[in-house]
Design a protein around this motif. Structure first.
Motif, short mmCIF file in Angstrom:
data_model
loop_
_atom_site.label_atom_id
_atom_site.label_comp_id
_atom_site.label_asym_id
_atom_site.label_seq_id
_atom_site.Cartn_x
_atom_site.Cartn_y
_atom_site.Cartn_z
N HIS A 126 39.26 47.41 49.67
CA HIS A 126 40.21 46.34 49.10
C HIS A 126 39.10 45.87 48.17
O HIS A 126 39.82 45.41 46.72
CB HIS A 126 40.41 45.18 50.09
N VAL A 127 37.80 46.25 47.87
CA VAL A 127 37.15 46.08 46.67
C VAL A 127 36.32 47.03 46.45
O VAL A 127 35.98 48.01 47.45
CB VAL A 127 36.11 44.66 46.71
N THR B 48 34.79 42.45 37.83
CA THR B 48 35.29 41.29 38.41
C THR B 48 35.03 40.92 39.65
O THR B 48 34.86 41.79 40.69
CB THR B 48 37.10 41.68 38.58
N ALA B 49 34.37 39.42 39.73
CA ALA B 49 33.83 39.06 41.03
C ALA B 49 34.87 38.54 41.73
O ALA B 49 35.56 37.96 41.37
CB ALA B 49 32.84 37.81 40.55
N VAL B 50 34.75 38.89 43.00
CA VAL B 50 35.93 38.49 44.01
C VAL B 50 34.90 37.86 45.18
O VAL B 50 34.17 38.42 45.93
CB VAL B 50 36.58 39.46 44.50
N PRO B 51 34.92 36.40 45.33
CA PRO B 51 34.21 35.91 46.34
C PRO B 51 34.63 35.90 47.68
O PRO B 51 35.97 35.86 47.88
CB PRO B 51 34.28 34.41 45.87
N SER C 84 36.15 45.90 40.93
CA SER C 84 36.06 44.68 41.71
C SER C 84 34.73 44.74 42.65
O SER C 84 34.37 45.55 43.20
CB SER C 84 37.06 44.31 42.56
N GLN D 169 44.15 41.67 39.05
CA GLN D 169 44.06 41.21 37.80
C GLN D 169 45.51 40.49 37.38
O GLN D 169 46.04 40.62 36.28
CB GLN D 169 43.79 42.04 36.76
N ALA E 276 34.68 28.14 46.17
CA ALA E 276 33.84 29.29 46.10
C ALA E 276 33.92 29.96 44.76
O ALA E 276 33.16 30.76 44.35
CB ALA E 276 34.27 29.90 47.29
N PRO F 285 37.74 47.92 31.50
CA PRO F 285 37.14 46.79 31.69
C PRO F 285 37.83 45.99 32.89
O PRO F 285 39.20 45.85 32.74
CB PRO F 285 37.42 46.10 30.55
N GLY F 286 37.29 45.32 33.88
CA GLY F 286 37.79 44.36 34.56
C GLY F 286 38.31 45.07 36.03
O GLY F 286 38.51 44.32 37.01
N ALA F 287 38.53 46.57 35.78
CA ALA F 287 38.80 47.20 37.02
C ALA F 287 38.25 47.16 38.09
O ALA F 287 38.53 47.29 39.22
CB ALA F 287 39.61 48.47 36.54
N GLY G 99 30.16 34.34 46.62
CA GLY G 99 30.43 33.10 45.92
C GLY G 99 29.80 32.88 44.58
O GLY G 99 29.03 33.86 44.26
N LEU G 100 30.19 31.86 43.97
CA LEU G 100 29.47 31.42 42.77
C LEU G 100 28.09 31.18 42.48
O LEU G 100 27.73 30.34 43.55
CB LEU G 100 30.15 30.43 41.80
#
Lengths: 317, 502
Positions: free
Chosen positions: A195-196, A177-180, A151, B458, B186, A147-149, A156-157
């Motif tokens: 990186h993601v 995991t959202a990375v904006p 990305s 994380q 953002a 979970p969460g690993a 953006g949101l």
């Protein structure tokens, strides 16, 4: 002499003013507000289309960029323009709809009437070509274990990609995991650099990417886009994720109905012009025409869906 | 050798009369819009993009590229002459360039800028040709953690920009960071420091602040002076750089070129960071750092070489990977796509004439720019002899048009006027605006990348020391910090000695 002149001038002005309604739309230019900066997808699409609509209406259509606040600035400007049919604006979803959920708007969305939907571009998730994930199910399986690993790069949101991710989390019962990032290009760079793990982009952007470097997992449309007929939809893979960007044009609802109909007609004819179609093909535009009325009819369902997703986010926080 | 064959193919393509002509048009247009403050290359290219439909692909792309690097040349002209940096990357040029102009050495400053840029452009063009594909791998290895370390380094280096007390410089950086926070967050979508103004949702534009604190503040300051005579400008001594100028600047150009070529590869703010870093480095290695900011020629040569090199090398990620590193490159990407070309490795193999033609045209374009700009220097410099009562209203007008045309709203003009007043107050307090602008540019990047890095791991901060590039830069930051503290000891000691002797 002076008096005579001003009388002449006044009568000339009067006659122009009097003729204004009769001569619409040929007596002065129609301003086309674009809600995004010059060079963006919406801007280039509309700048390409404008000359064809000009030819249909026999008038000039200068493009005016009013970028910012994901379109709210442009829609506010449209609402404040005179309802004389000389101002039209770009209209983009999901921005136009999501802003109705979570913002205090400075304009009334109900007072803006779509003229035509021009493009529907489904969202998609892409990974590096060398990634272990071949399908959406692979991604879901890994995310269940960790979970969460995973990305997911978004822009953006509340953007298309973010909403798509939230739907997938909901549909599959996983935690991502959202990375904006500041834009699709930055996100793509991060993906290629490893990186993601995943990024969300539009199918139109995917088909113009280097196909040897990235792989798409699914498209989030009800039917496969004409741009990517071989890419399965998320629903085909068993996950209820629907997300697409729509771009079109709109005018104020209190523009006389005859004028709105004429505008809509001109846009429809321009879109059907083979010369325009050829240019749209070069730009990989997923043309998907809908009349203003049909598009309007679709909006409440989409709006409810966004409202639901965003409410879930609020609860989660 | 295959490389030479390909380069010859490129020159063959670029030297056709039509392509040469479009290269010239692009370079000319670029110089023009670079000189006009506020009107940037991005907007110009957006407007011209549809025109390129009707051109052959290579010709269209050559012209647009010409506008881009032409604007880099033109932008420094206003920075030197009237202290008005047209773009983030020419902010540091204004620091010493404008002082040179006031001493009657505007011609020398412009000539050094043009020649330095030409040299840097040449080197960077060859870097693209020789090592493009290799270098682009380096750009990809920059993830959020690397950016955080790079930005920390950059912010610390910003304190060197100021010639005054370090404390004031830090204060200005902090104000810059604060201004950079304005807008919608953002990650959470929360509004920060917008005071409910819709126009601030996307933050403040760089141009608004730059024109305010540099351009408007300069004009306000000049209003203090008595009248219409050209008070501040010393009589023009000579148009060309002296032998000393060349001797002082060639090393600076070399170093600036190196830094620029390297940092230009990085997505987001590469050219800006390059010019700031080049200036900081020059000041650091100089034997007379205290003279920076008073009109030293190295202070013009280094950043100008750096931003031009970076402008060229920012094409590398686009051409080799299909990744645009800034807004301008995103526009170039659209220009390629309109012609059905998807930049990336496949272009290199399938359509080598496009890639190599563009590379060759860049070098030719740089040469053309020198040829255009050197004779124009005399003309630009004569602009300084125009009485202020005529020159300043004109500048004011162009600034307002430029600021307005960015988003077509009057709000930005009013905001710029507010920053003008603020800039005037800063001047009165002897606070320099350079570090503020760097803080403004780098702050949001630092924040976004820090949060990205923390999201990806994380919450585990060890990523910053585990990744080699990031670690190297953190170590460099610590060394820089140590260097900064030590010379300031030495300097105070030096001053004490001088006082004793006196």
């Amino acid at each position: 002499m002076t008096a005579l002149k001003s009388v002449a001038l006044a009568s000339a002005m009067l006659s122009v003013a009097g003729a204004a309604w009769a001569d619409w739309p040929t007596d002065r230019p129609i301003e086309m507000i674009v809600a995004f900066a010059p060079g963006g997808g919406t801007d280039i699409m509309l700048r390409t289309l404008a000359p064809f609509v000009e030819a249909e209406l026999g008038t000039q259509i200068p493009v005016m960029n009013r970028p910012g606040a994901s379109g709210e600035i442009a829609y506010t400007a449209l609402s404040q323009a005179k309802p004389d049919g000389y101002t039209i604006s770009s209209l983009n979803t999901p921005g136009f709809l999501t802003m109705q959920v979570d913002r205090n708007l400075r304009f009334d969305p109900a007072a803006i009437c779509p003229l035509a939907r021009i493009v529907e571009d489904p969202g998609t998730f892409i990974v590096q070509a060398g990634s272990d994930y071949q399908t959406l199910a692979d991604l879901v399986a890994y995310a269940k274990e960790h979970p969460g690993a995973v990305s997911v790069g978004t822009t953006g949101l509340g953007t298309d990609e973010h909403l798509a991710m939230l739907q997938l989390e909901q549909a599959a019962g996983i935690d991502l995991t959202a990375v904006p990032f500041a834009g699709a290009n930055e996100a793509r760079t991060a993906l290629l650099g490893g990186h993601v793990n995943v990024i969300g982009i539009n199918v139109g952007e995917y088909t113009t990417s280097d196909q040897n470097a990235v792989r798409a997992l699914a498209q989030f449309a009800e039917q496969r886009s004409t741009l990517a007929p071989d890419l399965p939809t998320a629903r085909e893979q068993g996950f209820d994720v629907l997300m697409s960007s729509e771009r079109g044009l709109a005018a104020r609802c209190d523009v006389p109905e005859a004028d709105r109909a004429r505008l809509a007609q001109a846009i429809e004819t321009a879109l059907a012009n083979p010369e325009f179609q050829e240019k749209a093909k070069q730009q990989q535009l997923p043309l998907s025409y809908l009349s203003g009325a049909d598009w309007t009819a679709q909006m409440p369902a989409r709006l409810d869906r966004f409202r639901e997703i965003l409410a879930m986010v609020k609860e989660g926080q | 050798m295959e490389f030479l064959d390909l380069l010859m193919l490129g020159f063959g393509e670029a030297m056709t009369p039509a392509n040469l002509g479009f290269c010239l048009i692009g370079a000319l247009l670029g110089t023009l819009i670079g000189v006009l403050p506020g009107i940037g290359p991005t907007a110009t290219i957006a407007v011209l993009l549809p025109i390129t439909f009707f051109l052959p692909p290579l010709a269209g792309i050559i012209m647009l590229a010409g506008i881009y690097y032409g604007a880099q040349y033109g932008g420094s002209t206003t920075a030197v002459l009237v202290n008005l940096p047209g773009e983030a990357s020419s902010v540091v040029t204004a620091l010493d360039g404008y002082q040179m102009a006031r001493q009657g050495r505007a011609g020398a400053a412009l000539a050094v800028a043009a020649l330095g840029s030409f040299f840097a452009g040449t080197v960077a063009t060859f870097a693209i040709a020789l090592a493009g594909p290799t270098l682009s791998g380096f750009a990809l290895s920059f993830g959020p953690a690397e950016y955080v370390s790079l930005m920390l380094f950059g912010l610390l280096a910003a304190t060197i920009l100021a010639s005054g007390p370090v404390l004031k410089a830090i204060g200005m950086i902090l104000i810059g960071l604060l201004l950079g926070m304005v807008g919608t967050d953002a990650e959470t979508g929360a509004e920060r420091l917008t005071f409910g103004a819709l126009e601030l949702f996307d933050g403040i534009d760089f141009i608004v602040i730059a024109i305010g604190v540099f351009g408007f503040a300069e004009i306000i300051t000049n209003l203090e002076r008595s009248g219409s005579e050209g008070v501040s400008v010393a009589p023009l001594t000579r148009l060309w750089p002296t032998r000393e100028d060349f001797r002082a600047s060639w090393r600076a150009v070399l170093r600036g070129t190196g830094i620029g070529t390297f940092l230009g590869l990085l997505p987001g703010g590469g050219a800006t960071l390059a010019s700031f870093s080049a200036y900081s480095l020059e000041k650091k290695v100089s034997r007379h750092p205290q003279k920076f900011g008073t009109g030293v020629v190295e202070g013009v040569a280094a950043p100008e070489a750096a931003n031009n090199a970076a402008a060229q090398s920012s094409f590398i990620p686009l051409l080799t990977l299909g990744i645009p590193s800034n807004n301008m490159m995103a526009m170039m990407l659209s220009a390629f796509m309109i012609h059905g070309i998807t930049p990336g490795p496949s272009v290199l193999t399938n359509q080598p004439e496009i890639f190599w033609g563009l590379v060759a045209s860049m070098w030719i374009g740089n040469l053309l720019l020198v040829i255009i700009n050197l004779p124009l220097i005399g003309l630009w410099v004569r602009l300084l002899t125009v009485p202020y009562r005529l020159l300043y209203p004109a500048i004011l007008l162009f600034c307002c048009i430029g600021v307005y045309s960015m988003n077509n709203r009057i709000f930005d003009v009013v905001l710029a006027a507010g920053f003008g007043l603020l800039g005037y107050v800063f001047r009165k307090a002897n606070c320099e605006p350079g570090p503020l602008l760097l803080g403004f540019v780098l702050g949001p990047l630092l924040e976004a990348n820090l949060r990205r890095a923390m999201l990806i791991t994380q919450g585990d901060p060890s990523i910053f020391v585990e990744r080699p590039i990031s670690l190297t830069m953190l170590v460099a930051t610590v060394i820089l910090l140590a260097l900064m503290i030590m010379p300031s000891f030495r300097k105070t000691r030096g001053e004490a000695f001088q006082e004793e002797e006196a």
